[in-house]
Enzyme design. Structure first.
Site, PDB file in Angstrom:
ATOM      1  N   ALA A   1     -37.616 108.975  24.244  1.00  0.00           N
ATOM      2  CA  ALA A   1     -38.726 108.681  23.505  1.00  0.00           C
ATOM      3  C   ALA A   1     -38.940 107.544  23.725  1.00  0.00           C
ATOM      4  CB  ALA A   1     -38.321 108.254  21.997  1.00  0.00           C
TER       5      ALA A   1
ATOM      6  N   CYS B   1     -35.552  95.085  22.778  1.00  0.00           N
ATOM      7  CA  CYS B   1     -34.612  95.707  21.751  1.00  0.00           C
ATOM      8  C   CYS B   1     -33.167  94.665  21.621  1.00  0.00           C
ATOM      9  CB  CYS B   1     -34.297  97.085  22.684  1.00  0.00           C
ATOM     10  SG  CYS B   1     -35.825  98.292  22.274  1.00  0.00           S
TER      11      CYS B   1
ATOM     12  N   ARG C   1     -32.700  94.267  17.501  1.00  0.00           N
ATOM     13  CA  ARG C   1     -33.679  94.383  16.416  1.00  0.00           C
ATOM     14  C   ARG C   1     -33.637  95.618  15.792  1.00  0.00           C
ATOM     15  NH1 ARG C   1     -38.316  96.615  17.862  1.00  0.00           N
ATOM     16  NH2 ARG C   1     -38.322  96.714  20.469  1.00  0.00           N
TER      17      ARG C   1
ATOM     18  N   TRP D   1     -35.968 102.838  33.671  1.00  0.00           N
ATOM     19  CA  TRP D   1     -37.343 102.365  33.179  1.00  0.00           C
ATOM     20  C   TRP D   1     -38.957 103.094  33.757  1.00  0.00           C
ATOM     21  CZ3 TRP D   1     -38.124  98.619  29.823  1.00  0.00           C
ATOM     22  CH2 TRP D   1     -37.688  98.200  29.369  1.00  0.00           C
TER      23      TRP D   1
ATOM     24  N   TYR E   1     -36.800  91.659  30.083  1.00  0.00           N
ATOM     25  CA  TYR E   1     -36.205  90.383  29.395  1.00  0.00           C
ATOM     26  C   TYR E   1     -35.462  90.166  30.538  1.00  0.00           C
ATOM     27  CZ  TYR E   1     -35.084  94.214  26.527  1.00  0.00           C
ATOM     28  OH  TYR E   1     -34.891  95.845  25.377  1.00  0.00           O
TER      29      TYR E   1
ATOM     30  N   ASP F   1     -31.628 102.443  19.702  1.00  0.00           N
ATOM     31  CA  ASP F   1     -30.844 103.995  20.169  1.00  0.00           C
ATOM     32  C   ASP F   1     -29.992 104.740  20.308  1.00  0.00           C
ATOM     33  OD1 ASP F   1     -31.097 106.443  20.490  1.00  0.00           O
ATOM     34  OD2 ASP F   1     -32.482 106.403  22.399  1.00  0.00           O
TER      35      ASP F   1
ATOM     36  N   TYR G   1     -32.177 109.451  16.795  1.00  0.00           N
ATOM     37  CA  TYR G   1     -33.691 110.081  17.003  1.00  0.00           C
ATOM     38  C   TYR G   1     -33.283 111.525  16.539  1.00  0.00           C
ATOM     39  CZ  TYR G   1     -36.653 107.044  18.662  1.00  0.00           C
ATOM     40  OH  TYR G   1     -36.576 105.483  19.785  1.00  0.00           O
TER      41      TYR G   1
ATOM     42  N   ARG H   1     -23.453  74.098  19.849  1.00  0.00           N
ATOM     43  CA  ARG H   1     -23.650  75.857  19.070  1.00  0.00           C
ATOM     44  C   ARG H   1     -25.299  76.860  18.818  1.00  0.00           C
ATOM     45  NH1 ARG H   1     -21.319  72.969  14.544  1.00  0.00           N
ATOM     46  NH2 ARG H   1     -23.726  71.333  14.057  1.00  0.00           N
TER      47      ARG H   1
ATOM     48  N   GLU I   1     -29.020  97.590  35.665  1.00  0.00           N
ATOM     49  CA  GLU I   1     -29.296  97.454  35.258  1.00  0.00           C
ATOM     50  C   GLU I   1     -29.385  95.483  34.883  1.00  0.00           C
ATOM     51  OE1 GLU I   1     -32.593  99.049  31.244  1.00  0.00           O
ATOM     52  OE2 GLU I   1     -30.141  98.308  30.728  1.00  0.00           O
TER      53      GLU I   1
END
Length: 308
Positions: free
Chosen positions: A307, A180, A210, A86, A128, A213, A253, A160, A64
């Site tokens: 989910a 995610c 952010r 996916w 992504y 699961d 979950y 930076r 992936e």
């Protein structure tokens, strides 16, 4: 004796089971949720954080990651690699649009066999890889964030500003799922104790998610991001350093509670080692055959539903 680093993960599970905030989520399954977490893994000696309290299908995780690096957004190329993680999102979209209750297997077979069908129903939107490699600005110019990070690591390793992210506000509504794992930042430091011919600098990477699961996502994301850090370090002639993982909303979950209890009851085993068998000319040249994982002896896999 040092505490096994996998206990950082088991501690998250335990915290959610004991103190997680019970809520109904987007999927309708329901979760136990908490906010703000960090795990750190030293991978400088080749240690690969593939968790051991249940089997992590690390090849799928790395495939992936390699797919993200291509910039592609269609599941057809993933299915050709036998990666099905996916399919749920385009399958649900197809069923809603057509009313046809096609099986996942039949849907995947059509995606593989019919390029026109794949073009229409297999694309996930600008997820992504699109943002990593082909971020489109307001003037219509594309930006390859990965190439920029690698170039900066080579020319200004104390910067930076060595990061890439996928939270493109203007395109979120076109994505099958908003990102995610959304921000990756790099940091270099002196590789103390390096011998003759060994890299002078050590490369560490911080990943911010952010939404996570914890039952299914965290083991996958840690393995994939460790592979990414190893690849980038090789490309810029640095030694891998530390993988730092951070989460905002991390959740379990409600249909994963039994799995979490089983995991907590298991004792972690030694992490395996990861070795790259060759050095491609660029970040685009890696294949799954380039990754060798040795001494991986996990507890058995535990099946759990995704989910959507």
């Amino acid at each position: 004796m040092a505490r096994h680093p996998e206990y950082q993960y088991l501690d998250l599970l335990e915290h959610l089971l004991e103190k997680g905030d019970r809520r109904i989520d987007r999927t309708g399954v329901g979760t136990l949720s908490a906010f703000g977490a960090m795990m750190r893994f030293d991978i400088s000696d080749g240690t690969f954080p593939a968790f051991t309290t249940k089997r992590v299908y690390w090849k799928t995780a790395i495939k992936e990651m390699l797919w993200f690096l291509t910039g592609q957004t269609n599941i057809q190329s993933l299915l050709k690699e036998n990666v099905r993680i996916w399919t749920d999102w385009p399958l649900e979209k197809y069923r809603k649009a057509t009313g046809e209750q096609i099986s996942q297997e039949a849907f995947e077979e059509r995606i593989l066999a019919d390029d026109d069908f794949a073009l229409k129903w297999g694309d996930l939107g600008p997820v992504y890889g699109k943002q990593w490699r082909r971020w489109l600005d307001a003037n219509g110019k594309e930006h390859d964030q990965i190439a920029t990070v690698i170039e900066t690591l080579k020319t200004n390793p104390a910067s930076r500003r060595m990061l890439f992210h996928a939270w493109n506000v203007g395109e979120l509504d076109q994505m099958a799922l908003p990102p995610c794992h959304m921000t990756y930042q790099f940091h270099t430091s002196e590789n103390k104790g390096a011998g003759p011919g060994e890299p002078r600098l050590k490369l560490s990477m911080l990943l911010f998610q952010r939404s996570l699961d914890v039952g299914l996502g965290a083991p996958f994301n840690c393995a994939a991001s460790a592979a990414l850090l190893t690849m980038v370090a090789q490309q810029v002639d640095m030694a891998p350093g530390e993988l730092i993982w951070m989460a905002g909303d991390y959740h379990l979950y409600l249909n994963h509670l039994d799995m979490a209890q089983q995991l907590i009851a298991r004792e972690p085993r030694p992490f395996p080692k990861l070795c790259l068998l060759r050095r491609p000319a660029s970040i685009d040249g890696y294949r799954i055959e380039d990754f060798e994982v040795t001494d991986y002896d996990p507890h058995p896999a535990i099946a759990a539903p995704v989910a959507v």
